[in-house]
Design an enzyme around this catalytic site. Structure first.
Site, PDB file in Angstrom:
ATOM      1  N   GLU A 198       0.853  -1.422  -0.044  1.00 28.46           N
ATOM      2  CA  GLU A 198       0.100  -0.289   0.384  1.00 28.46           C
ATOM      3  C   GLU A 198       0.607   1.282  -0.054  1.00 28.46           C
ATOM      4  O   GLU A 198       0.596   2.185   0.573  1.00 28.46           O
ATOM      5  CB  GLU A 198      -0.920  -0.098   0.843  1.00 28.46           C
ATOM      6  CG  GLU A 198      -2.066  -1.070   1.168  1.00 28.46           C
ATOM      7  CD  GLU A 198      -3.007  -1.604   2.756  1.00 28.46           C
ATOM      8  OE1 GLU A 198      -2.814  -0.925   3.168  1.00 28.46           O
ATOM      9  OE2 GLU A 198      -3.188  -2.057   2.334  1.00 28.46           O
ATOM     10  N   GLU A 302      -5.259 -11.805  -1.557  1.00 26.04           N
ATOM     11  CA  GLU A 302      -6.289 -11.494   0.203  1.00 26.04           C
ATOM     12  C   GLU A 302      -7.474 -11.195  -0.118  1.00 26.04           C
ATOM     13  O   GLU A 302      -8.508 -10.152   0.140  1.00 26.04           O
ATOM     14  CB  GLU A 302      -5.917  -9.701   0.790  1.00 26.04           C
ATOM     15  CG  GLU A 302      -4.711  -9.252   0.798  1.00 26.04           C
ATOM     16  CD  GLU A 302      -4.189  -8.389   1.843  1.00 26.04           C
ATOM     17  OE1 GLU A 302      -4.842  -7.835   2.410  1.00 26.04           O
ATOM     18  OE2 GLU A 302      -2.524  -8.455   1.721  1.00 26.04           O
TER      19      GLU A 302
END
Ligand code: XIL
Length: 393
Positions: A198, A302
């Site tokens: 991220e 994920e």
């Protein structure tokens, strides 16, 4: 043989009506995907596939047997060590359906970087030992993430140079440590790392402790340190909304181009895939195609699918469950059919029972493949169909 069903029946016989809370679900900030602010509710009605429950089905195929690439899910050292009935059930499903594992939290910086030049790898070591014994590969997650910074580092009083030296030491020590773990054939067990997680906020560089202390190019240094520590381990960049946010996706592709032009090592992209039942739609195959076109490995890292992001239902509805089934099928189908085999690093789910999910939020979200009794939801049927190449559209 239907392993899940056998396990489920055993579970019911031994502990009829027993349901304990998630034993070690860490509380923490929720990031990734559109916001989700949900009131508590309840879903466990004790039903089973025999009752004709429209939310469940009798699985006849285990995920790892359907796919031509690794299928993963998340673990914790404490759950793997536990012999409680529910954790034995969890491990039975893990071993039957999956061949790749990711530590949900145990291999993050906040857990392992315990003080200046001080590391605690014990939880990760326990996960690696389980992987070795049971034939899993381990995907390392995640070396640098702004949501997992130990308190001492957040308040580190040293200079920026000293801060950077701490990060370099941590990254190199961690990657080198886990590179030592080998299976009986001498092959590495930890085959990959999410090196930076991220980095982007939309199409901009996210402002974090790392960018503030080390500058916006900190991610390049981290990839280089990881490579210096292990010449072979696969190095991934991981992020959410790569499908759904075109600006972020293009920023990531630009980063890959820049890395490749300047000799910065990178092997793969992790698409987190925290999705909603109705989002993204047309951008999902486009995103998988775009990321695939980088030529790097592609990891769905994920996967979960929220059905109540608008907080407008208090019980799972048949309509939402059906939409979720299709969304899981779409992910399985597009990943299987768009990504060239040589780039298919695998597809990893982010949890088992709905109640185990980081998105569970008291009971009015149902983002995963198993209900709270470990029965297979129709979402599982959707993923199997997608992995089998059945077009959902
Ligand atoms: C989540 C875990 O599931 C939670 O238990 C924890 O409290 C916070 O982190 N993106 C990531 C994962 O890369 O590491 C996050 O995992 C979910 C969002």
């Amino acid at each position: 043989m239907n392993v899940l069903r056998t396990l489920t029946v055993l579970f019911f016989i031994m502990f009829l009506g027993c349901s304990s809370s998630g034993d070690d679900a860490p509380q923490g900030p929720i990031v990734g995907g559109p916001s989700d602010d949900i009131d508590p509710g309840s879903t466990d009605d004790g039903s089973n596939p025999d009752s004709g429950d429209p939310f469940l089905y009798n699985a006849t195929q285990d995920l790892k047997d359907v796919a031509d690439f690794p299928i993963g899910n998340i673990v914790s050292a404490s759950k793997l060590a536990s012999t409680s009935t529910e954790n034995e059930t969890f491990k039975g499903i893990l071993n039957a359906e999956y061949n790749s594992i990711t530590a949900e939290n145990d291999m993050k910086m906040a857990n392992m970087f315990t003080g200046q030049d001080t590391y605690d790898f014990s939880d990760g070591d326990a996960i690696v030992a389980y992987a070795k014994e049971n034939g899993f590969r381990v995907h390392g997650h995640a070396l640098i993430w702004h949501q997992s910074i130990p308190n001492w580092l957040n308040s580190f009083a040293g200079t920026d140079e000293e801060f950077e030296a701490q990060i370099e030491g941590y990254v190199k020590a961690t990657v080198a440590h886990f590179a030592e773990a080998k299976d009986t054939g001498g092959n590495p067990i930890v085959t990959s790392w999410d090196v930076v997680n991220e980095y982007f906020d939309g199409s901009s560089v996210r402002s974090t402790l790392f960018s503030q202390r080390m500058g916006n190019d900190y991610h390049k240094k981290v990839f280089q340190w990881a490579r210096e520590a292990d010449p072979d381990v696969k190095l991934f960049y991981n992020d959410y909304n790569i499908a759904g946010e075109v600006g972020k996706r293009n920023a990531i592709i630009g980063m890959v181009n820049d890395f490749q032009t300047n000799g910065i090592p990178i092997d793969g992209i992790g698409m987190q895939m925290h999705l909603n039942h109705d989002w993204p739609t047309s951008d999902l195959p486009t995103a998988i195609q775009d990321i695939s076109d980088t030529g790097l490995l592609v990891h769905v890292s994920e996967l979960d699918v929220k059905v109540n992001y608008g907080d407008d239902i208090t019980e799972l509805t048949e309509e939402r469950a059906a939409a979720q089934e299709v969304q899981f099928q779409r992910v399985g189908y597009y990943y299987t059919t768009i990504v060239p085999a040589a780039q298919q690093y695998g597809l990893t789910l982010w949890g088992f029972r709905d109640r185990d999910s980081w998105l569970y939020d008291g009971g009015s979200e149902w983002p995963l493949l198993y209900d709270n009794d470990f029965d297979t939801k129709i979402a599982h049927r959707g993923l199997v169909a997608g992995l089998n190449g059945e077009n959902p559209e």
